[in-house]
Design an enzyme around this catalytic site. Structure first.
Site, PDB file in Angstrom:
ATOM      1  NE  ARG A 100       1.096  -6.713   9.885  1.00 41.34           N
ATOM      2  CZ  ARG A 100       0.222  -7.657   9.559  1.00 41.34           C
ATOM      3  NH1 ARG A 100      -0.807  -7.350   8.791  1.00 41.34           N
ATOM      4  NH2 ARG A 100       0.343  -8.876  10.013  1.00 41.34           N
ATOM      5  CE1 TYR A 148      -3.658  -2.423  -0.242  1.00 42.38           C
ATOM      6  CE2 TYR A 148      -2.768  -3.421   1.742  1.00 42.38           C
ATOM      7  CZ  TYR A 148      -3.633  -3.462   0.660  1.00 42.38           C
ATOM      8  OH  TYR A 148      -4.465  -4.539   0.476  1.00 42.38           O
TER       9      TYR A 148
END
Ligand code: FNR
Ligand code: 8K6
Length: 346
Positions: free
Chosen positions: A225, A178
């Site tokens: 993350r 992403y």
């Protein structure tokens, strides 16, 4: 199983978790109109409050960060109110919950927001939007540096909104191909300005987001993350190694809540990392590390005892077993996960 995973774990001076299990972030596409969390979502998270730390499903920071239908947001007053019900339910059960902050970058589609698709560089992802196969991904427009600065502010605002909504902290979604991850890999970052072309430049956006959020809500409430090994939505490149060496080295000098591996199967080995993504992060980061990827309670206990990571995130088994912790404690069988379970929140 050795019961030590069920003992409390002090994440830092502000946060102590009831045990070393983490609910992995799991997109469920169940938000209501306005991308507002529902009562059903509050009940779903509340049922899992005995997990040491819940990381919410990924939550979009602003409308053009959306890439899938009905993913919740954290930018409108109604969304903040909706999340308040979720965090109240988790806290009532004695749990802790972080919001995973998300912008999908080039994996968005104007269908969702009637705006442009923005990314580090104008490189399209080949394919169609999951669950909406009639929508093909488009070539994004490369962000300007003013737009990048605005994104950093929007991440920080979403983090402040998360605290307003009662979350105990946030996990920045820097994984799985992403937006943030798109800056970190050569496949998707072709920039020649201060956000591309060198490890320092390619890691700049990630670090600006981390620092803006830590300044706003505290580093002890900020997790991240990362997918140093590319495995989904973009291709790896041996040159990415230097980007992550720089980024993780910088993160190691900061005081954050934790780093979390972004992966589906942690047995995968990456040539340019010299092995597993989790082992690479452990070698370069000295703070708390969350491992994930097809872990069982037994394999998690082994990995933690071997020092491979500190906390174990569980994904699909927690979709199938809201009472996962009780079953582990009792040594009871788990209900096997199946994709059909994604149709409802049990
Ligand atoms: C995921 N995963 C995921 N990861 C993430 O960072 N944000 C997210 O919103 C999601 N959403 C999501 C939805 C579904 C249905 C699945 C199955 C997975 C990845 C997840 O957090 C985890 O890394 C993997 O599922 C691997 O762990 P398990 O399932 O093998 O325990
Ligand atoms: C983060 C948004 C994801 C939306 C739903 C994802 C559902 C994926 C479930 C299948 C898991 C199979 C694992 C295969 C690894 C490749 C990663 C997609």
């Amino acid at each position: 199983m050795n019961t030590s995973l069920l003992q409390p774990f002090a994440l830092n001076d502000t946060l102590t978790l009831a045990n070393r299990f983490v609910m992995a972030p799991l997109t469920r596409c169940m938000a209501g109109p306005g991308l507002v969390p529902t009562e059903q979502m509050a009940a779903y998270y509340g049922r899992r409050a005995d997990v040491g730390l819940i990381v919410s499903e990924a939550v979009i920071i602003r409308p053009d960060g959306q890439g899938y239908p009905n993913t919740p947001g954290l930018y409108s007053p109604e969304q903040i109110q909706g999340w308040r019900k979720v965090t109240d339910a988790v806290h009532a059960g004695g749990g802790k919950i972080f919001a995973q902050l998300w912008h999908v970058g080039r994996l968005s589609h104007p269908f969702f927001h009637h705006a442009e698709v923005l990314a580090p560089s104008a490189v399209a992802f080949e394919g169609t939007v999951p669950r909406m196969r009639e929508l093909s991904y488009q070539t994004p427009r490369a962000l300007t540096s003013a737009e990048i600065a605005q994104l950093v502010r929007d991440y920080a605002q979403a983090a402040a909104n998360a605290i307003d909504a009662g979350f105990d902290g946030v996990e920045i979604h820097g994984a799985n191909g992403y937006l943030i991850d798109q800056f970190l890999h050569h496949d998707t970052n072709l920039r020649t300005d201060e956000y591309g072309g060198s490890p320092t430049n390619m890691a700049r956006f990630a670090l600006e987001v981390v620092d803006a959020i830590a300044a706003r809500i505290g580093g002890e409430r900020t997790g991240l993350r990362l997918s140093p090994g590319a495995y989904v939505h973009l291709n790896g490149d041996a040159r990415d190694r230097a980007v992550f060496d720089h980024l993780v080295g910088e993160l190691d000098r900061r005081t954050l809540a934790y780093l979390h591996v972004g992966i589906f199967d942690d047995t995968l080995s990456f040539d340019y990392l010299g092995g597993r993504a989790s082992d690479y992060l452990r070698a370069h980061y000295h703070g708390t590390l969350i491992g994930v990827g097809q872990l069982s309670a037994e394999s998690a206990a082994e990995a933690i005892h071997a020092g491979r990571f500190d906390l174990a995130a569980i994904g699909r088994p927690l979709i199938a077993n809201p009472d996962y912790i009780r079953r582990v404690r009792d040594g009871a069988e788990l209900v096997p996960y199946s994709e059909a379970m994604l149709a409802e929140l049990i």
